[in-house]
Design an enzyme around this catalytic site. Sequence first.
Site, PDB file in Angstrom:
ATOM      1  N   CYS A  61       0.974  -1.042  -0.107  1.00 22.52           N
ATOM      2  CA  CYS A  61      -0.260  -0.181   0.004  1.00 22.52           C
ATOM      3  C   CYS A  61       0.765   0.961   0.130  1.00 22.52           C
ATOM      4  O   CYS A  61       2.083   1.343   0.534  1.00 22.52           O
ATOM      5  CB  CYS A  61      -0.806   0.232   1.330  1.00 22.52           C
ATOM      6  SG  CYS A  61      -1.699  -1.097   1.595  1.00 22.52           S
TER       7      CYS A  61
ATOM      8  N   ARG B  60       3.662   0.133  -6.223  1.00 16.89           N
ATOM      9  CA  ARG B  60       3.395  -0.766  -4.874  1.00 16.89           C
ATOM     10  C   ARG B  60       2.459  -1.297  -3.918  1.00 16.89           C
ATOM     11  O   ARG B  60       2.506  -2.187  -3.838  1.00 16.89           O
ATOM     12  CB  ARG B  60       3.848   0.408  -3.766  1.00 16.89           C
ATOM     13  CG  ARG B  60       4.897   1.258  -3.758  1.00 16.89           C
ATOM     14  CD  ARG B  60       5.051   2.034  -2.617  1.00 16.89           C
ATOM     15  NE  ARG B  60       4.899   2.004  -1.331  1.00 16.89           N
ATOM     16  CZ  ARG B  60       6.077   1.536  -0.832  1.00 16.89           C
ATOM     17  NH1 ARG B  60       7.431   1.845  -1.485  1.00 16.89           N
ATOM     18  NH2 ARG B  60       6.142   0.758   0.769  1.00 16.89           N
TER      19      ARG B  60
ATOM     20  N   TRP C 280      -3.605  -2.423  -0.688  1.00 18.77           N
ATOM     21  CA  TRP C 280      -2.824  -3.674  -1.932  1.00 18.77           C
ATOM     22  C   TRP C 280      -3.433  -4.329  -0.722  1.00 18.77           C
ATOM     23  O   TRP C 280      -3.621  -4.745   0.657  1.00 18.77           O
ATOM     24  CB  TRP C 280      -1.813  -4.000  -2.459  1.00 18.77           C
ATOM     25  CG  TRP C 280      -0.897  -5.257  -2.083  1.00 18.77           C
ATOM     26  CD1 TRP C 280      -1.005  -5.812  -3.541  1.00 18.77           C
ATOM     27  CD2 TRP C 280      -0.523  -6.243  -1.873  1.00 18.77           C
ATOM     28  NE1 TRP C 280      -0.296  -7.148  -3.908  1.00 18.77           N
ATOM     29  CE2 TRP C 280      -0.222  -7.237  -2.463  1.00 18.77           C
ATOM     30  CE3 TRP C 280      -0.430  -6.538  -0.484  1.00 18.77           C
ATOM     31  CZ2 TRP C 280       0.058  -8.641  -1.727  1.00 18.77           C
ATOM     32  CZ3 TRP C 280      -0.128  -7.809  -0.123  1.00 18.77           C
ATOM     33  CH2 TRP C 280       0.264  -9.027  -0.593  1.00 18.77           C
TER      34      TRP C 280
ATOM     35  N   ASN D 189      -1.372   2.015   6.017  1.00 18.92           N
ATOM     36  CA  ASN D 189      -0.424   0.745   5.861  1.00 18.92           C
ATOM     37  C   ASN D 189       0.324  -0.254   6.476  1.00 18.92           C
ATOM     38  O   ASN D 189       0.263   0.359   7.933  1.00 18.92           O
ATOM     39  CB  ASN D 189       1.223   1.737   5.256  1.00 18.92           C
ATOM     40  CG  ASN D 189       0.718   1.581   3.553  1.00 18.92           C
ATOM     41  OD1 ASN D 189      -0.336   2.251   3.040  1.00 18.92           O
ATOM     42  ND2 ASN D 189       1.715   2.486   3.132  1.00 18.92           N
ATOM     43  N   GLY D 190       0.441  -1.491   6.768  1.00 18.47           N
ATOM     44  CA  GLY D 190       0.559  -2.381   7.762  1.00 18.47           C
ATOM     45  C   GLY D 190      -0.503  -3.420   8.239  1.00 18.47           C
ATOM     46  O   GLY D 190      -1.213  -3.435   7.402  1.00 18.47           O
TER      47      GLY D 190
ATOM     48  N   GLU E 157      15.667 -17.008 -10.385  1.00 18.25           N
ATOM     49  CA  GLU E 157      15.812 -15.981 -10.639  1.00 18.25           C
ATOM     50  C   GLU E 157      15.396 -15.557 -12.239  1.00 18.25           C
ATOM     51  O   GLU E 157      13.849 -15.147 -12.328  1.00 18.25           O
ATOM     52  CB  GLU E 157      16.839 -14.706 -10.866  1.00 18.25           C
ATOM     53  CG  GLU E 157      16.331 -13.512 -11.270  1.00 18.25           C
ATOM     54  CD  GLU E 157      15.842 -12.513 -10.289  1.00 18.25           C
ATOM     55  OE1 GLU E 157      14.974 -13.149  -8.811  1.00 18.25           O
ATOM     56  OE2 GLU E 157      15.737 -11.195 -10.828  1.00 18.25           O
TER      57      GLU E 157
ATOM     58  N   LYS F 175      11.597 -14.064 -12.369  1.00 18.37           N
ATOM     59  CA  LYS F 175      10.667 -13.476 -13.556  1.00 18.37           C
ATOM     60  C   LYS F 175       9.383 -13.645 -14.612  1.00 18.37           C
ATOM     61  O   LYS F 175       8.378 -13.177 -14.389  1.00 18.37           O
ATOM     62  CB  LYS F 175      11.858 -12.623 -14.344  1.00 18.37           C
ATOM     63  CG  LYS F 175      12.894 -11.955 -13.710  1.00 18.37           C
ATOM     64  CD  LYS F 175      12.715 -10.805 -13.878  1.00 18.37           C
ATOM     65  CE  LYS F 175      12.430 -10.165 -12.420  1.00 18.37           C
ATOM     66  NZ  LYS F 175      12.867 -10.979 -10.968  1.00 18.37           N
TER      67      LYS F 175
ATOM     68  N   GLU G  91       6.137 -13.993 -12.568  1.00 17.37           N
ATOM     69  CA  GLU G  91       5.433 -12.667 -12.231  1.00 17.37           C
ATOM     70  C   GLU G  91       4.473 -11.795 -12.728  1.00 17.37           C
ATOM     71  O   GLU G  91       4.180 -10.891 -12.558  1.00 17.37           O
ATOM     72  CB  GLU G  91       6.811 -11.754 -11.840  1.00 17.37           C
ATOM     73  CG  GLU G  91       7.857 -12.318 -10.306  1.00 17.37           C
ATOM     74  CD  GLU G  91       8.487 -11.695  -9.731  1.00 17.37           C
ATOM     75  OE1 GLU G  91       8.783 -10.398  -8.791  1.00 17.37           O
ATOM     76  OE2 GLU G  91      10.528 -10.850 -10.256  1.00 17.37           O
TER      77      GLU G  91
ATOM     78  N   HIS H 195      15.773 -35.877 -10.777  1.00 21.27           N
ATOM     79  CA  HIS H 195      15.629 -35.915  -9.917  1.00 21.27           C
ATOM     80  C   HIS H 195      13.772 -35.777  -9.473  1.00 21.27           C
ATOM     81  O   HIS H 195      13.401 -35.507  -7.726  1.00 21.27           O
ATOM     82  CB  HIS H 195      15.610 -36.204  -8.379  1.00 21.27           C
ATOM     83  CG  HIS H 195      17.420 -36.547  -8.227  1.00 21.27           C
ATOM     84  ND1 HIS H 195      17.912 -38.071  -8.108  1.00 21.27           N
ATOM     85  CD2 HIS H 195      18.408 -35.069  -8.020  1.00 21.27           C
ATOM     86  CE1 HIS H 195      19.148 -37.825  -7.624  1.00 21.27           C
ATOM     87  NE2 HIS H 195      19.687 -36.920  -8.356  1.00 21.27           N
TER      88      HIS H 195
ATOM     89  N   LYS I 190       5.716  -4.379  -5.420  1.00 15.55           N
ATOM     90  CA  LYS I 190       6.935  -3.397  -5.182  1.00 15.55           C
ATOM     91  C   LYS I 190       7.994  -3.453  -4.216  1.00 15.55           C
ATOM     92  O   LYS I 190       8.708  -4.576  -3.751  1.00 15.55           O
ATOM     93  CB  LYS I 190       7.022  -2.277  -6.046  1.00 15.55           C
ATOM     94  CG  LYS I 190       8.772  -1.566  -5.628  1.00 15.55           C
ATOM     95  CD  LYS I 190       9.318  -2.666  -7.539  1.00 15.55           C
ATOM     96  CE  LYS I 190      10.874  -2.434  -6.967  1.00 15.55           C
ATOM     97  NZ  LYS I 190      11.754  -3.131  -7.787  1.00 15.55           N
TER      98      LYS I 190
END
Length: 624
Positions: free
Chosen positions: A2, A27, A74, A100-101, A497, A501, A504, A520, A619
């Site tokens: 947020c 964000r 968010w 926020n939080g 990574e 990507k 995401e 395996h 973010k």
Amino acid sequence: MCGIVGYVGKKEAAPILLDGLRRLEYRGYDSAGISIIENGKIVTVKATGKVVELQNKIGEKKMASKIGIAHTRWATHGKPCDKNSHPHTDCKGNISIVHNGIIENYLELKDQLQKKGHKFTSETDSEVVAHLIEEFSQKPASTRGDDRSSTRGGLDFRGAVLESLKLIKGTYGLAILDRNCPEQMIVARLGSPLLLGVGKDEFIVASDASAIVQYTDKVVYLEDGEMAVVSADNFEVFNVKNKLIKKEISKLDWDIEQAQKNGYAHFMLKETFEQPESIANAMRGRISKTDGMARLGGLRDVEEKLKDINRIIIVSCGTSYNAGLIGEYMLEEYAGIPVEVEYASEFRYRKPLLDKRTAVIAISQSGETADTLAAIREAKNKGALTLGIINTVGSTIARETDAGIYNHAGPEIGVASTKAFTSQLTILTLLTVFLGRQRDMSLVTGKRILSELEKIPKHINEILSGDKEIKKIAKKYANFSDFLYMGRKYNFPIALEGALKIKEISYVHAEGYASGEMKHGPIALIDENFPSLFVAPRDSVYEKNISGMQEIKARSGKIIAIATKGDKEISKHASDVIYIPKTLEMLTPLLAVIPLQLLAYYVGISKGYDVDKPRNLAKSVTVE
Ligand code: G6P
């Protein structure tokens, strides 16, 4: 996550707040809202969706006011919808808050407040804050010391906020309006970032510098447990004990241009193409060729302590975690120090065994990730030396660690991290040389690593010039719904990574795997509809990767390979090859990741997704 913006000054607040929200959208953005005080009344508008929806809803409304607060949400508690969007108000519409939080004890507080007659309209944890402040404002003056309001008979604005904060358990960044104090805004923080931008006859409060940078470069960083009372011409900061605190005004090191797209279609593409420069910035002034040493000013105060360190633990999340894994390979091989890399979210709940000879390094682009911050606090409590590899100057982790190294990558706005990752790898290389040379790394090795590192920006430019080829490959594979990304040794974390990507921003299922582990389990998935990507430069594990590719090929699996320029053999095994220039093995991740960022980008845009703002992601994750 947020975003919060607040304004008090001499200008119209609403346009400034909306502009701030747009800059904070990256964000978190499932809904947005704004409150101002107009003609003695709090006026609130909220909308589900992006900030543009809010803008449309405001439409022709005047919203004439010089004070206001706003929020992009968010969702954590309660689904995204208008009623759960911030700002939240009390029963009478006197108080408006953005938060926020997470208020951990909100159910208990809500229950108590409901018993006292408060009516709640949302499912959020945040709404309790507005009602708590209302409750304290209504308390009889006789029970509440000197802080009283003649009009309401309860505590005044500041007193009511202070008492409310004492009851809240959890984390918060808060901005609050009270219609009875139309010239004051109160902001407070505990575990959620909040900066106060100091302008001329105006203040802009935000959870992130990107909403402030276009108005002023002077900021006050609020610390946990601090609350600021802000009006157009003054601000005062108090701690939880109501003691006035003297605050320093710091300078932001971002400029407005860095926070814009500069002609690129997306921030992610701009940031991918900025990497030659951001890597050069991470190295600038830090390489001493003659003595094969890295000069790291941020470590000067702990230089002697670092000589005694016999163990390193790296804590981080997401892409920063993948950078940490590569750091582990580098530091163990070249500095000879045992390294463990931990998800910060796991570390904080274990009983880590730490002592004075352990250094705990936080890697974080934002410097605000809640789990990474908690892990660093835990390490500090246990007596470890704490260090930060952080991009955002002045962020909480940067301030709370004993020492650290800034990335100097500039603002990263695209949710999927690109340039921050390669600058983290650059810093980890410099740190490896620094710690290695403190121990028994030879002058020749130090010099060699540094001179190869200096060539990386040029190599990346070369990879970026092959952008069109990568785009073609992305198109060819864009309709597959599953991928296996594989690599070994230094490039195993690059497989992780690369898969992260594409997950995401393209919403494609991809698994990152160590290529040796493929037999395996994952090989069972392989057929002609399940392509693999191998990161297989000419390094010490090249032959092993080739064997893995043959096993995939034997099962009709298609293969994209990332290979070293000039490697002719690889095209016998792979359906498509993307070449990267030759460098030291330990530096190959810095090159191999570039085509993977571009692949993810082009697959994402070919599907029509908003790659800068992928669904459900934020973010900077400032809640647990
Ligand atoms: C979020 C972001 C990722 C980032 C991670 C860690 O999940 O979407 O891109 O890698 O947080 O963030 P940090 O700021 O601590 O590096």
